[in-house]
Design a protein around this motif. Structure first.
Motif, short mmCIF file in Angstrom:
data_model
loop_
_atom_site.label_atom_id
_atom_site.label_comp_id
_atom_site.label_asym_id
_atom_site.label_seq_id
_atom_site.Cartn_x
_atom_site.Cartn_y
_atom_site.Cartn_z
N ARG A 78 61.35 43.21 10.22
CA ARG A 78 60.74 44.02 11.28
C ARG A 78 60.09 45.25 10.68
NH1 ARG A 78 64.92 44.17 14.30
NH2 ARG A 78 65.73 46.18 13.63
N ALA A 79 60.77 45.93 9.76
CA ALA A 79 60.21 47.12 9.12
C ALA A 79 58.95 46.77 8.34
CB ALA A 79 61.25 47.76 8.20
N ARG A 80 58.98 45.64 7.67
CA ARG A 80 57.81 45.21 6.89
C ARG A 80 56.62 44.94 7.81
NH1 ARG A 80 57.96 40.82 2.05
NH2 ARG A 80 56.21 41.74 0.95
N LEU A 81 56.88 44.25 8.93
CA LEU A 81 55.80 43.98 9.89
C LEU A 81 55.27 45.28 10.48
CD1 LEU A 81 54.15 41.91 11.55
CD2 LEU A 81 55.99 42.01 13.26
N MET A 82 56.18 46.16 10.90
CA MET A 82 55.75 47.39 11.56
C MET A 82 54.99 48.32 10.62
SD MET A 82 56.49 46.72 14.60
CE MET A 82 56.01 48.27 15.35
N SER A 83 55.18 48.17 9.32
CA SER A 83 54.42 49.00 8.36
C SER A 83 52.93 48.66 8.40
CB SER A 83 54.97 48.83 6.95
OG SER A 83 54.62 47.57 6.41
N LEU A 84 52.60 47.51 8.97
CA LEU A 84 51.19 47.09 9.07
C LEU A 84 50.54 47.47 10.40
CD1 LEU A 84 51.69 43.47 7.68
CD2 LEU A 84 50.92 45.49 6.42
N ALA A 85 51.32 48.05 11.31
CA ALA A 85 50.84 48.33 12.67
C ALA A 85 49.97 49.57 12.74
CB ALA A 85 52.03 48.51 13.60
N ARG A 86 49.07 49.53 13.72
CA ARG A 86 48.35 50.75 14.10
C ARG A 86 48.48 50.87 15.61
NH1 ARG A 86 42.87 51.12 15.77
NH2 ARG A 86 42.08 49.12 16.44
N GLU A 87 48.61 52.08 16.10
CA GLU A 87 48.79 52.29 17.54
C GLU A 87 47.44 52.26 18.24
OE1 GLU A 87 51.59 55.06 19.12
OE2 GLU A 87 52.64 55.18 17.20
N VAL A 88 47.42 51.58 19.40
CA VAL A 88 46.21 51.49 20.21
C VAL A 88 46.60 51.71 21.67
CG1 VAL A 88 45.00 49.93 18.64
CG2 VAL A 88 46.43 48.98 20.46
N CYS A 89 45.59 52.03 22.48
CA CYS A 89 45.78 52.20 23.92
C CYS A 89 44.72 51.39 24.65
CB CYS A 89 45.62 53.67 24.31
SG CYS A 89 46.86 54.75 23.57
N PHE A 90 45.11 50.85 25.82
CA PHE A 90 44.19 50.10 26.66
C PHE A 90 44.29 50.63 28.09
CE2 PHE A 90 45.59 47.00 23.41
CZ PHE A 90 44.37 46.75 22.81
N ASP A 91 43.13 50.84 28.72
CA ASP A 91 43.10 51.24 30.12
C ASP A 91 43.35 50.03 31.01
OD1 ASP A 91 42.44 53.91 29.53
OD2 ASP A 91 40.30 53.43 29.44
N VAL A 92 43.74 50.28 32.25
CA VAL A 92 43.90 49.21 33.23
C VAL A 92 42.61 48.41 33.30
CG1 VAL A 92 44.25 48.70 35.68
CG2 VAL A 92 45.54 50.52 34.62
N GLY A 93 42.73 47.09 33.31
CA GLY A 93 41.56 46.21 33.43
C GLY A 93 40.92 45.83 32.10
N THR A 94 41.36 46.41 31.00
CA THR A 94 40.80 46.06 29.70
C THR A 94 41.23 44.64 29.33
OG1 THR A 94 40.91 48.35 28.96
CG2 THR A 94 40.75 46.66 27.24
N ARG A 95 40.25 43.82 28.93
CA ARG A 95 40.54 42.47 28.45
C ARG A 95 40.87 42.57 26.97
NH1 ARG A 95 41.75 38.55 31.83
NH2 ARG A 95 41.02 37.03 30.33
N LEU A 96 42.05 42.12 26.59
CA LEU A 96 42.44 42.14 25.18
C LEU A 96 41.82 40.97 24.45
CD1 LEU A 96 44.62 43.95 26.63
CD2 LEU A 96 46.10 43.32 24.75
N PHE A 97 41.77 39.82 25.13
CA PHE A 97 41.13 38.64 24.55
C PHE A 97 40.82 37.63 25.63
CE2 PHE A 97 45.73 38.32 23.72
CZ PHE A 97 46.07 37.13 24.35
#
Length: 151
Positions: A16-35
Motif C-alpha cells: 500500500r505504501a509503495r502504491l501510494m508513493s505514486l499517487a497525486r491528489e486531484v479534485c473533481f466537481d459534481v458532474g465531471t466525467r472521469l472516463f
C-alpha cells in the motif's frame, strides 16, 4: 451488497505504501466525467472524499448507474487488463477528492516486483468480481420482469 475491498483492506502495508508513493491528489466537481466506456484506460483513482457513480451505456436509453463508490474505493480497473479500455463510465456525483495513479507506471512496478504485482492483481480482481456482481444485480433490477429477487 458489500462494497469492493478498499486499498487499506486489500493491500499489505508495504505494498500500500509503495502504491501510494505514486499517487497525486486531484479534485473533481459534481458532474465531471472521469472516463467513458470504450476509451483508453490510462489512469485510476482511489477516492478520499465524495462519491463516483459507475454507469453502463444502454442503447436507446439513459446510461444505467451500476454502483456508487466512496471513500477508499478503487475507481477503474480496466487499466490493469489489455487492451486497457474502459468497460464502464464514471461520473462524480458529489465533489470528489482522490488519489490519481498513472496506469503505465503502476503496471511497470507490478512487472518489476512480482509480489507487489500479485497483491495488486488480487485486489483488482476482487474489485472486478464485485463490480460484475453489482452490474448483474442492477441490470436485473432495471430490465428483468421481476427484478433481481433481492429482498
Amino acid at each position: 451488497m458489500t462494497s469492493s475491498p478498499t486499498v487499506t483492506a486489500a493491500l499489505p502495508a508495504e505494498h500500500r505504501a509503495r502504491l501510494m508513493s505514486l499517487a497525486r491528489e486531484v479534485c473533481f466537481d459534481v458532474g465531471t466525467r472521469l472516463f467513458e466506456e470504450g476509451r483508453h484506460a490510462d489512469r485510476f483513482w482511489i477516492i478520499k472524499t465524495g462519491t463516483v457513480a459507475l454507469d453502463l451505456h444502454v442503447p436507446g436509453r439513459r446510461a444505467a448507474v451500476i454502483e456508487s463508490l466512496g471513500h477508499g474505493e478503487l475507481v477503474g480497473w480496466s487499466w490493469h487488463f489489455p487492451p486497457h479500455l474502459w468497460h464502464l463510465g464514471a461520473e462524480a456525483t458529489s465533489p470528489v477528492r482522490a488519489y490519481e495513479f498513472d496506469a503505465a507506471t503502476v503496471r511497470s512496478l507490478c512487472e518489476q516486483d512480482p509480489r507487489f504485482g500479485c497483491a495488486v492483481a488480487v485486489w483488482v480482481g476482487r474489485v472486478v468480481a464485485d463490480r460484475l456482481h453489482a452490474t448483474r444485480v442492477r441490470l436485473l433490477d432495471l430490465y428483468a420482469p421481476y427484478g433481481s429477487g433481492r429482498a
